[in-house]
Motif scaffolding. Structure first.
Motif, mmCIF file in Angstrom:
data_model
loop_
_atom_site.group_PDB
_atom_site.id
_atom_site.type_symbol
_atom_site.label_atom_id
_atom_site.label_comp_id
_atom_site.label_asym_id
_atom_site.label_seq_id
_atom_site.Cartn_x
_atom_site.Cartn_y
_atom_site.Cartn_z
ATOM 1 N N ALA A 190 0.815 -1.232 0.109
ATOM 2 C CA ALA A 190 0.119 -0.215 -0.061
ATOM 3 C C ALA A 190 0.734 1.259 0.066
ATOM 4 C CB ALA A 190 -0.972 0.124 1.173
ATOM 5 N N ARG A 191 1.975 1.450 0.769
ATOM 6 C CA ARG A 191 2.685 2.277 0.661
ATOM 7 C C ARG A 191 3.426 2.724 -0.567
ATOM 8 N NH1 ARG A 191 7.294 1.148 4.674
ATOM 9 N NH2 ARG A 191 7.818 3.326 4.871
ATOM 10 N N ALA A 192 3.759 1.581 -1.234
ATOM 11 C CA ALA A 192 4.321 1.569 -2.657
ATOM 12 C C ALA A 192 3.414 2.265 -3.822
ATOM 13 C CB ALA A 192 4.755 0.156 -3.089
ATOM 14 N N PHE A 193 2.176 2.235 -3.261
ATOM 15 C CA PHE A 193 1.178 3.206 -4.324
ATOM 16 C C PHE A 193 0.814 4.348 -3.798
ATOM 17 C CE2 PHE A 193 -0.047 -1.217 -5.486
ATOM 18 C CZ PHE A 193 0.421 -1.190 -6.707
ATOM 19 N N ILE A 205 9.796 3.423 -7.646
ATOM 20 C CA ILE A 205 9.066 2.942 -6.467
ATOM 21 C C ILE A 205 9.695 1.676 -5.955
ATOM 22 C CG2 ILE A 205 6.986 1.687 -5.735
ATOM 23 C CD1 ILE A 205 5.427 3.170 -8.190
ATOM 24 N N GLY A 206 10.293 0.646 -6.817
ATOM 25 C CA GLY A 206 10.838 -0.500 -6.176
ATOM 26 C C GLY A 206 12.285 -0.116 -5.472
ATOM 27 N N SER A 207 12.783 0.859 -5.766
ATOM 28 C CA SER A 207 14.048 1.354 -4.802
ATOM 29 C C SER A 207 13.875 2.335 -4.010
ATOM 30 C CB SER A 207 15.186 1.854 -5.795
ATOM 31 O OG SER A 207 14.694 2.916 -6.585
ATOM 32 N N GLY A 208 12.402 2.725 -3.734
ATOM 33 C CA GLY A 208 12.102 3.792 -2.957
ATOM 34 C C GLY A 208 11.920 3.241 -1.342
ATOM 35 N N TYR A 209 11.109 4.004 -0.529
ATOM 36 C CA TYR A 209 11.251 4.005 0.819
ATOM 37 C C TYR A 209 10.245 2.645 1.312
ATOM 38 C CZ TYR A 209 6.444 5.813 1.617
ATOM 39 O OH TYR A 209 5.066 5.791 1.421
ATOM 40 N N ALA A 210 9.124 2.395 0.359
ATOM 41 C CA ALA A 210 8.404 1.582 0.685
ATOM 42 C C ALA A 210 9.126 0.090 0.765
ATOM 43 C CB ALA A 210 7.328 1.359 -0.282
ATOM 44 N N ARG A 231 -4.572 -0.585 -14.087
ATOM 45 C CA ARG A 231 -4.551 0.441 -15.043
ATOM 46 C C ARG A 231 -4.042 1.489 -14.472
ATOM 47 N NH1 ARG A 231 -9.404 -2.093 -14.697
ATOM 48 N NH2 ARG A 231 -10.619 -0.620 -13.799
ATOM 49 N N LEU A 232 -2.833 1.665 -13.975
ATOM 50 C CA LEU A 232 -2.157 3.001 -13.545
ATOM 51 C C LEU A 232 -1.322 3.695 -14.545
ATOM 52 C CD1 LEU A 232 -1.027 1.785 -9.859
ATOM 53 C CD2 LEU A 232 -3.448 2.963 -10.574
ATOM 54 N N GLY A 233 -0.828 2.950 -15.627
ATOM 55 C CA GLY A 233 0.139 3.398 -16.442
ATOM 56 C C GLY A 233 1.456 3.682 -16.184
ATOM 57 N N LEU A 234 2.173 3.239 -15.193
ATOM 58 C CA LEU A 234 3.257 3.274 -14.562
ATOM 59 C C LEU A 234 4.513 3.196 -15.804
ATOM 60 C CD1 LEU A 234 2.925 2.009 -10.871
ATOM 61 C CD2 LEU A 234 3.232 4.540 -11.734
ATOM 62 N N SER A 235 5.494 4.057 -15.956
ATOM 63 C CA SER A 235 6.461 3.517 -16.840
ATOM 64 C C SER A 235 7.601 2.576 -16.028
ATOM 65 C CB SER A 235 7.240 4.800 -17.267
ATOM 66 O OG SER A 235 7.829 5.601 -16.207
ATOM 67 N N ALA A 236 8.368 2.295 -17.006
ATOM 68 C CA ALA A 236 9.637 1.541 -16.372
ATOM 69 C C ALA A 236 10.319 2.181 -15.308
ATOM 70 C CB ALA A 236 10.592 0.912 -17.576
ATOM 71 N N GLU A 289 8.847 -6.827 -11.059
ATOM 72 C CA GLU A 289 7.797 -7.445 -11.923
ATOM 73 C C GLU A 289 6.354 -7.423 -11.283
ATOM 74 O OE1 GLU A 289 9.047 -11.821 -13.264
ATOM 75 O OE2 GLU A 289 10.805 -11.151 -12.097
ATOM 76 N N VAL A 290 6.503 -7.529 -10.017
ATOM 77 C CA VAL A 290 4.870 -7.428 -9.180
ATOM 78 C C VAL A 290 4.395 -6.037 -9.460
ATOM 79 C CG1 VAL A 290 3.798 -7.630 -7.102
ATOM 80 C CG2 VAL A 290 5.463 -9.254 -7.548
ATOM 81 N N LEU A 291 4.926 -4.907 -9.410
ATOM 82 C CA LEU A 291 4.719 -3.514 -9.673
ATOM 83 C C LEU A 291 4.292 -3.441 -11.093
ATOM 84 C CD1 LEU A 291 7.393 -1.748 -7.430
ATOM 85 C CD2 LEU A 291 4.900 -1.895 -7.082
ATOM 86 N N ALA A 292 5.088 -3.963 -11.879
ATOM 87 C CA ALA A 292 4.657 -3.731 -13.253
ATOM 88 C C ALA A 292 3.261 -4.580 -13.636
ATOM 89 C CB ALA A 292 5.848 -4.307 -14.372
ATOM 90 N N ALA A 293 3.056 -5.580 -12.993
ATOM 91 C CA ALA A 293 1.906 -6.458 -13.214
ATOM 92 C C ALA A 293 0.747 -5.708 -12.585
ATOM 93 C CB ALA A 293 2.158 -7.933 -12.708
#
Length: 342
Positions: A87-90, A280-285, A269-274, A259-263
């Motif tokens: 949830a924090r990642a979002f 996000i994957g390297s961030g605080y969450a 339907r968030l439209g996040l880029s690579a 991979e999970v975040l991309a999926a």
């Protein structure tokens, strides 16, 4: 007396719809800015504080005053599975906002358990979802991670919002049992409270009589609750299908989080880029403790679980074998279908 601008409350995401008062059919709002969400582990009084500005609005007035809701998606989970981390990642400005265990939904579960008319619960849930889905910025989606107490409402939530998708997040059985064991007495009491609630919700069907639960050890009770939630998740997949409901276990989330975040970006339907996913994957969450905010890595998490496994190995092993046999007899899979990634 100063006139309250109801539309300025119901349509402002900084006014969190916090509690439902069934006696007065009203919504209690608290003023919580985005930074306050980020700092709070959960949206409970313990973490947001009792001194925030508050307003009480009749539910019917709030429903009329709310702005059109943002896209809304859910992280349903069975506890101790990194759901708070996800949830924090979002909380990613411009794309999405993650709401961590809004108490408003817990209130509806309590009301339902006290015998409320299901139609009334559905009507209030409909309003609650619209109020929770007020975006913090234009174009943002809302991703709600309820308490797992709210799992019994999940079929109704998905029925009310056909455009809403969900991820069902769970810890592998052994991981779940180790989590309960390492957290000590209060957690052992909590799993008993959880099972009592699941029994009230009518979602426990494992072939036991009510008196049998009193004879179970703490970890057996924990496993029983885990199995009941797995069965509920199976029913969600069957009812709503894998286009709307997908599954992931915590071990896969931690090992393959990019991979999970991309999926999930595609599923929600968030439209996040690579680049967004990498940030996000390297961030605080993924690098701080979800509950205590200090630095905490996947290696730290694994070390904690190894210590718990060593201290409680005999009990965990025996209960795991017992739970696997109960699951087999009840037809409950230990690994859920409709995986988010393969």
């Amino acid at each position: 007396m100063q006139q309250v601008d109801i539309s300025a409350i119901a349509s402002d995401p900084a006014w969190l719809p916090h509690r439902y008062d069934e006696g007065h059919d009203s919504i209690h709002f608290v003023r919580l800015e985005r930074d306050g969400h980020r700092k709070a582990t959960f949206l409970t009084e313990e973490y947001i504080g009792a001194d925030l500005p508050r307003q009480v609005v009749r539910r019917s007035d709030a429903a009329l005053a709310a702005s059109p809701p943002a896209p809304l998606h859910f992280i349903f989970h069975s506890a101790f599975c990194c759901s708070t981390l996800l949830a924090r990642a979002f909380d990613y400005e411009g794309f999405s906002m993650g709401l961590k265990e809004p108490v408003l939904l817990n209130d509806l579960v309590g009301w339902k358990r006290r015998g409320a008319d299901p139609r009334a619960v559905g009507a209030v849930t409909d309003v609650a979802l619209s109020l929770l889905a007020q975006p913090f910025a234009p174009g943002e989606s809302i991703v709600v991670k309820p308490s797992n107490v709210v799992n019994s409402l999940s079929p109704g939530i998905l029925h009310l919002r056909p455009e809403t998708n969900a991820i069902l997040l769970y810890a592998p059985l052994g991981t779940y049992l180790r989590s309960v064991a390492k957290k000590g007495m209060w957690c052992r009491l909590w799993v008993r409270e959880l099972l009592l609630g699941l029994l009230q919700d009518g979602v426990v069907d494992l072939g036991f009589e009510a008196k049998d639960y009193l004879a179970q050890t703490d970890l057996q009770v924990a496993a029983t609750g885990w199995l009941a939630q797995q069965a509920l998740f199976v029913s969600l997949i069957k009812r709503f299908g894998p286009k709307r409901v997908r599954t992931i276990d915590s071990a896969t989330l931690l090992a393959r989080h990019h991979e999970v975040l991309a999926a999930l970006s595609a599923h929600f339907r968030l439209g996040l880029s690579a680049d967004d996913i990498a940030a996000i994957g390297s961030g605080y969450a993924f690098n701080t403790h979800s509950k205590f905010q200090g630095g905490f890595t996947a290696e730290d998490r694994e070390s904690e679980h190894r210590a718990a496994a060593e201290a409680h190995s005999e009990e965990i092993e025996k209960v795991s074998i017992w739970a696997e046999k109960v699951a087999e007899a009840a037809g409950i899979p230990l690994i859920l279908d409709a995986p988010l990634i393969h």
